[in-house]
Design a protein around this motif. Structure first.
Motif, mmCIF file in Angstrom:
data_model
loop_
_atom_site.group_PDB
_atom_site.id
_atom_site.type_symbol
_atom_site.label_atom_id
_atom_site.label_comp_id
_atom_site.label_asym_id
_atom_site.label_seq_id
_atom_site.Cartn_x
_atom_site.Cartn_y
_atom_site.Cartn_z
ATOM 1 N N LEU A 92 36.419 22.439 42.840
ATOM 2 C CA LEU A 92 36.875 23.800 42.566
ATOM 3 C C LEU A 92 35.685 24.723 42.309
ATOM 4 O O LEU A 92 35.626 25.850 42.819
ATOM 5 C CB LEU A 92 37.816 23.786 41.355
ATOM 6 N N GLU A 93 34.723 24.246 41.512
ATOM 7 C CA GLU A 93 33.559 25.072 41.181
ATOM 8 C C GLU A 93 32.711 25.338 42.424
ATOM 9 O O GLU A 93 32.194 26.445 42.611
ATOM 10 C CB GLU A 93 32.722 24.376 40.100
ATOM 11 N N ARG A 94 32.565 24.336 43.298
ATOM 12 C CA ARG A 94 31.756 24.528 44.495
ATOM 13 C C ARG A 94 32.425 25.490 45.482
ATOM 14 O O ARG A 94 31.744 26.228 46.176
ATOM 15 C CB ARG A 94 31.495 23.177 45.173
ATOM 16 N N ARG A 95 33.757 25.493 45.494
ATOM 17 C CA ARG A 95 34.459 26.363 46.451
ATOM 18 C C ARG A 95 34.568 27.794 45.948
ATOM 19 O O ARG A 95 34.400 28.743 46.709
ATOM 20 C CB ARG A 95 35.857 25.799 46.716
ATOM 21 N N TRP A 96 34.835 27.966 44.654
ATOM 22 C CA TRP A 96 34.982 29.303 44.067
ATOM 23 C C TRP A 96 34.081 29.410 42.832
ATOM 24 O O TRP A 96 34.561 29.403 41.690
ATOM 25 C CB TRP A 96 36.437 29.575 43.668
ATOM 26 N N PRO A 97 32.775 29.489 43.025
ATOM 27 C CA PRO A 97 31.852 29.470 41.877
ATOM 28 C C PRO A 97 32.067 30.638 40.909
ATOM 29 O O PRO A 97 32.060 30.440 39.694
ATOM 30 C CB PRO A 97 30.465 29.524 42.526
ATOM 31 N N TYR A 98 32.280 31.833 41.438
ATOM 32 C CA TYR A 98 32.461 32.996 40.552
ATOM 33 C C TYR A 98 33.800 32.924 39.834
ATOM 34 O O TYR A 98 33.885 33.145 38.617
ATOM 35 C CB TYR A 98 32.361 34.285 41.376
ATOM 36 N N GLY A 99 34.859 32.582 40.568
ATOM 37 C CA GLY A 99 36.179 32.498 39.951
ATOM 38 C C GLY A 99 36.241 31.407 38.893
ATOM 39 O O GLY A 99 36.864 31.577 37.834
ATOM 40 N N THR A 100 35.578 30.273 39.156
ATOM 41 C CA THR A 100 35.562 29.191 38.161
ATOM 42 C C THR A 100 34.834 29.632 36.896
ATOM 43 O O THR A 100 35.275 29.333 35.783
ATOM 44 C CB THR A 100 34.879 27.945 38.753
ATOM 45 N N ALA A 101 33.719 30.346 37.091
ATOM 46 C CA ALA A 101 32.981 30.838 35.924
ATOM 47 C C ALA A 101 33.844 31.785 35.088
ATOM 48 O O ALA A 101 33.867 31.703 33.850
ATOM 49 C CB ALA A 101 31.701 31.535 36.368
ATOM 50 N N LEU A 102 34.592 32.675 35.748
ATOM 51 C CA LEU A 102 35.466 33.586 35.012
ATOM 52 C C LEU A 102 36.583 32.833 34.302
ATOM 53 O O LEU A 102 36.991 33.197 33.189
ATOM 54 C CB LEU A 102 36.056 34.631 35.957
ATOM 55 N N ALA A 103 37.079 31.776 34.934
ATOM 56 C CA ALA A 103 38.126 30.975 34.291
ATOM 57 C C ALA A 103 37.593 30.299 33.036
ATOM 58 O O ALA A 103 38.255 30.288 31.987
ATOM 59 C CB ALA A 103 38.655 29.934 35.283
ATOM 60 N N PHE A 104 36.396 29.740 33.129
ATOM 61 C CA PHE A 104 35.772 29.145 31.943
ATOM 62 C C PHE A 104 35.541 30.213 30.877
ATOM 63 O O PHE A 104 35.705 29.952 29.669
ATOM 64 C CB PHE A 104 34.444 28.484 32.323
ATOM 65 N N LEU A 105 35.163 31.418 31.307
ATOM 66 C CA LEU A 105 34.911 32.488 30.353
ATOM 67 C C LEU A 105 36.193 32.873 29.623
ATOM 68 O O LEU A 105 36.186 33.117 28.404
ATOM 69 C CB LEU A 105 34.323 33.711 31.079
ATOM 70 N N ALA A 106 37.319 32.918 30.358
ATOM 71 C CA ALA A 106 38.602 33.249 29.726
ATOM 72 C C ALA A 106 38.945 32.225 28.650
ATOM 73 O O ALA A 106 39.415 32.584 27.556
ATOM 74 C CB ALA A 106 39.694 33.307 30.789
ATOM 75 N N VAL A 107 38.693 30.948 28.939
ATOM 76 C CA VAL A 107 38.954 29.903 27.947
ATOM 77 C C VAL A 107 37.995 30.043 26.771
ATOM 78 O O VAL A 107 38.381 29.916 25.604
ATOM 79 C CB VAL A 107 38.832 28.508 28.600
ATOM 80 N N ALA A 108 36.708 30.308 27.072
ATOM 81 C CA ALA A 108 35.705 30.413 26.014
ATOM 82 C C ALA A 108 35.996 31.581 25.073
ATOM 83 O O ALA A 108 35.725 31.512 23.876
ATOM 84 C CB ALA A 108 34.312 30.572 26.629
ATOM 85 N N LEU A 109 36.580 32.651 25.610
ATOM 86 C CA LEU A 109 36.872 33.816 24.767
ATOM 87 C C LEU A 109 37.965 33.520 23.739
ATOM 88 O O LEU A 109 38.106 34.258 22.757
ATOM 89 C CB LEU A 109 37.267 35.007 25.649
ATOM 90 N N LEU A 110 38.734 32.468 23.963
ATOM 91 C CA LEU A 110 39.740 32.092 22.959
ATOM 92 C C LEU A 110 39.064 31.716 21.644
ATOM 93 O O LEU A 110 39.583 32.000 20.560
ATOM 94 C CB LEU A 110 40.583 30.923 23.469
ATOM 95 N N SER A 111 37.897 31.079 21.738
ATOM 96 C CA SER A 111 37.169 30.749 20.508
ATOM 97 C C SER A 111 36.433 31.963 19.968
ATOM 98 O O SER A 111 36.299 32.127 18.752
ATOM 99 C CB SER A 111 36.186 29.608 20.771
ATOM 100 N N ARG A 112 35.957 32.836 20.871
ATOM 101 C CA ARG A 112 35.259 34.040 20.398
ATOM 102 C C ARG A 112 36.175 34.899 19.534
ATOM 103 O O ARG A 112 35.749 35.489 18.550
ATOM 104 C CB ARG A 112 34.745 34.836 21.602
#
Length: 856
Positions: free
Chosen positions: A680-700
């Motif tokens: 998934l990360e290799r196919r959609w690198p930017y979208g995967t990064a944003l998805a991880f960011l959305a999850v990370a913001l839950l802790s922020r």
């Protein structure tokens, strides 16, 4: 009314409230009336306590600095002003004068920070002493100008008089408060109940002019260089309906520019006041009435109200020295603390300027007594050399010694032709003249020409045009090293081929700096994404370039270097600029670039290797720290303190940054090793990064608690950098930038810290490279490459050096961290040679190996 020493401070300091509800300070955040300003000043004056004390104030253009300045003067305490953005200058002044109190700008509530170094004072003060200003700008020279309350008041009155300042005027603060010109703007407006549009924005910043219009500002102050910036910013086309006048001082503005700007002002409905002054005269000695600026642009005009000029003869010269007398002439100089008790030592000021008076009463400066050099028996007027160039439309600055004349000219001109012209005009041999063509003249903090830097140009090897402000001598190293050797030395690889890339050779963020600086030195500025280009592609970029005075280094490298210096300086308490969290964003940025490219197996290998290269040196050093001190536990040694450590902040939390970085890298390595997630990360690198960011913001936003005792969540900052690295289009970078601006504010509850982190991320997003003086290129690379090691080791180094000197503590921490980084780079190759039974022969065959470990 709080006045510790009634009668010392004039009424315009002690009775600000007399101007009632008139706006005193106007900022982008609102307006403070004179009554409100007076209340804050009185409140802080009371905090300074009884008994006169020496107050050091690193002044910025902010409310806290203004309140601190006024409060100290109101309470009768002598104020030593220093630049807020030059901690070394402040440190020099503190060492030289041992102030009793040191103020800071505060945290935005308009009240300064106060650090008492002792309850009373160890100094004796003359009753008239009010203010101490440096004679040398931002260098922190111990030679200070001693100014009295009478000096301040008389000069403020004189300036307000000839500028016709009234309660309706509002001046924008375009110059630093610690600079006598910038301070005179403050004093001359406060004395008349006028307003100050308080800002530290530059005139090239559109936000400055937005604030200028919003607050209906009527004036601003400019040094000669400011007018160059105004030309670039489109000032002439701006609609500024309330602008009444512009003042100019801080150096000579060329007559044709005076005439041009005066005529621009006539068309725009505002006036240009050309002024002449010096710190020794508080600020101003003369001014040119604006109605005469177009007709007599080469003059300084007439004395300020209450002042007088005369011209004393000088032996051997047609023109004499200008001497000024008036109530604003300083008490004298101070070079040591005992001088603070001295009274008036001079009654007039010998300016050192050669002048003549026109029949109409106007004075003109024609040179400097000190700006003459004698070369091969000829007396050369450096000012005249500059005017010769001005007459042919060239901006130039001249300096020299007893054996050589050095001239820097702006723009693409033929230095050899200009040198020949000078030789024929002033009679010097051609071999005694050096002309350098530069992009822009080197300037000091206050905008004046940096003549020592020009004099240093004599060491350059040719008269070829230079791109930077001044050149660096060339050396044999500029021949351009083999690119494969750069990769081999930095990555410790013997199998480097032309088709290899930085990533294919298992390069990571720790070696990236060394390779990039080596390539930049060989090829010039590198293209974006060079780490994915083959060595053959880079070699086709052309022949190596000659060394330039200014190098352009990738922004993330410069940010890493500056951030780690700020981390150490903050812990030493020399400055307060917390940047550790910015390094998490940089780490995420580099993680995506170096560990999320290539085949899955090579990715996994690089990720595991990266964790090891951080964890092993960290654990080794912390083990030593654990054995030498009582500050750490076994949990620290195994990087587990963030999981099991105490809730309260103790020394055990020193290594939280390293622990969290290792946790993040281990977690991402494990997650991305999952086949479907890796695909998934290799196919959609930017979208995967944003998805991880959305999850990370839950802790922020504390929606999900990561379950660690401390610190506050940092994973989201790491992923923010990751997303930025994967942004391939302007829209994607803009999206990440907007997310940054939306999520960083409010996180630290510390505005300067939030601005620093956000600004660093935005710089990396939008500015590919930043200029760095060539002399600092290698040092910048060392600091960036060793940033993790500096953070790791400085906890043990600076406490031992801090009692001696904060500067020594910082320098020692940075040096030791770089040394540990070099050691960690060198040991693996040494171990490899030993395993092959070639330890000594290997070192003998390549004696540069050890040296290479110490330089990028």
């Amino acid at each position: 009314m709080v006045t510790a020493f009634p009668g010392l401070a004039p009424a315009w300091f002690t009775d600000l409230a007399r101007f009632g509800q008139n706006p005193a300070v106007l900022t982008s955040n609102g307006t403070l009336t004179y009554v409100e300003l007076a209340s804050r000043v009185q409140q802080f004056a009371a905090m300074l306590g009884p008994g006169r004390r020496l107050v050091a104030l690193p002044a910025a253009n902010d409310l806290g600095s203004l309140v601190g300045y006024l409060a100290a003067l109101t309470a009768g305490h002598p104020v030593l002003l220093a630049p807020a953005d030059k901690p070394e200058a402040l440190s020099n002044l503190i060492r030289a004068y041992d102030p009793d109190v040191v103020l800071g700008s505060g945290t935005g509530d308009g009240m300064p920070d106060l650090t008492e170094r002792r309850p009373g004072s160890v100094h004796a003060f003359h009753p008239e002493l009010a203010l101490l200003l440096s004679t040398s700008g931002s260098t922190g020279s111990p030679k200070l100008v001693r100014l009295s309350y009478s000096n301040l008041m008389s000069n403020a009155e004189a300036i307000a008089d000839y500028l016709h300042i009234g309660v309706g005027d509002r001046a924008a603060t375009t110059l630093p408060l610690n600079y006598c010109y910038g301070l005179s703007v403050v004093n001359s407006h406060l004395i008349r109940g006028a307003g100050l549009v308080l800002t530290d924005l530059s005139v090239v910043d559109p936000c400055f002019w937005e604030l200028f219009r919003q607050q209906e500002a009527t004036s601003f102050a400019a040094v000669p260089y400011t007018f160059d910036l105004l030309e670039r910013s489109g000032f002439v086309q701006m609609d500024l309906p309330h602008l009444r006048y512009v003042t100019q001082a801080g150096g000579r503005l060329a007559p044709e520019k005076v005439r041009s700007w005066a005529e621009t002002g006539q068309r725009g409905g505002w006036e240009l006041f050309v002024m002449y002054g010096a710190t020794e005269a508080t600020a101003r000695m003369g001014y040119l009435p604006p109605e005469l600026a177009s007709e007599y642009p080469g003059t300084i005009g007439i004395p300020v109200p209450g002042g007088e000029f005369r011209i004393d003869p000088v032996d051997g010269l047609d023109d004499g020295e200008l001497v000024y007398s008036g109530p604003n002439v300083m008490l004298g100089y101070a070079e040591k603390p005992a001088d603070l008790a001295l009274g008036r030592e001079i009654d007039e000021l010998r300016t050192g300027d050669l002048a003549r008076q026109h029949p109409n009463g106007l004075y003109e400066i024609v040179g400097r007594r000190s700006r003459f050099v004698k070369i091969v028996g000829l007396r050369i007027d450096l000012g005249e050399v500059e005017r010769l160039h001005t007459d042919i439309g060239i901006t130039a600055a001249a300096a020299g010694s007893d054996d050589r004349l050095v001239v820097a000219v702006e723009g693409d001109h033929d230095p050899a032709l200009l040198a020949k012209m000078l030789s024929g005009t002033i009679g010097l041999p051609r071999t005694a003249i050096t002309v350098r063509s530069v992009g822009s003249l080197p300037r000091l903090e206050n905008g004046k020409v940096d003549y020592p830097a020009i004099n240093a140009m004599a060491g350059a090897s040719s008269d070829r045009p230079l791109s930077g402000p001044f050149p660096a001598p060339c050396s044999a190293d500029d021949a351009g090293p083999d690119l494969r050797r750069i990769y081999a030395d930095a990555l410790d690889r013997a199998d480097v081929r032309g088709e290899d890339t930085f990533v294919s050779l298992d390069g990571d963020s720790l070696s990236y700096v060394a390779v990039s600086i080596g390539l930049e030195r060989a090829l010039g500025q590198l293209p974006p994404g060079w780490h994915l280009m083959t060595i053959n592609e880079l070699e086709r970029r052309g022949a190596p370039r000659k060394r330039r005075a200014v190098s352009f280094l990738e922004t993330s490298i410069v940010v890493r270097a500056l951030a780690i210096v700020c981390v150490v300086a903050t812990h030493v308490e020399l400055v307060t600029l917390q940047t550790a969290h910015l390094l998490f964003a940089v780490a995420g940025y580099n993680f995506a670039r170096f560990h999320l490219t290539g085949a899955p197996n090579s990715r996994l290998r690089r990720q595991i290797r990266s964790v090891a290269r951080i964890a092993v040196p960290a654990m080794a050093f912390i083990t030593v720290a654990y054995l030498l001190t009582d500050d750490y536990t076994v949990a620290n040694v195994f990087l587990l303190n963030a999981m099991v450590g105490p809730q309260e902040v103790t020394t055990q939390w020193h290594f939280w940054f390293v622990e969290m970085l290792v946790y993040i890298l281990v977690a991402l390595t494990a997650l991305l090793a999952i086949p479907w997630l890796g695909r998934l990360e290799r196919r959609w690198p930017y979208g995967t990064a944003l998805a991880f960011l959305a999850v990370a913001l839950l802790s922020r936003y504390d929606i999900i608690d990561p379950g660690l005792p401390k610190p506050a969540p940092v994973f989201w900052l790491f992923v923010l950098g990751w997303a930025l690295a994967q942004s391939r289009t302007t829209l994607q970078r803009l999206t990440v930038s907007l997310i940054t601006l939306a999520t960083v504010p409010g996180y630290f509850l510390n505005t300067p810290r939030e601005i620093t982190v956000a600004a660093g991320i935005l710089l990396i997003a939008w500015i590919p490279a930043l200029p760095v003086p060539a002399l600092l290129r290698r040092l910048t690379g060392w600091l960036a490459a060793a940033s993790l090691y500096i953070y790791l080791t400085h906890w043990l180094i600076y406490p031992a050096l801090l009692p001696t000197s904060p500067i020594l503590a910082i320098a020692g921490s940075l040096t030791f961290g770089i040394a540990y980084w070099a050691l960690c780079r060198w040991l693996p190759s040494l171990t490899a040679d030993s395993a092959k039974g070639q330890r000594l022969p290997g070192l003998v065959r390549n004696p540069r190996r050890i040296r290479k470990a110490w330089r990028p």
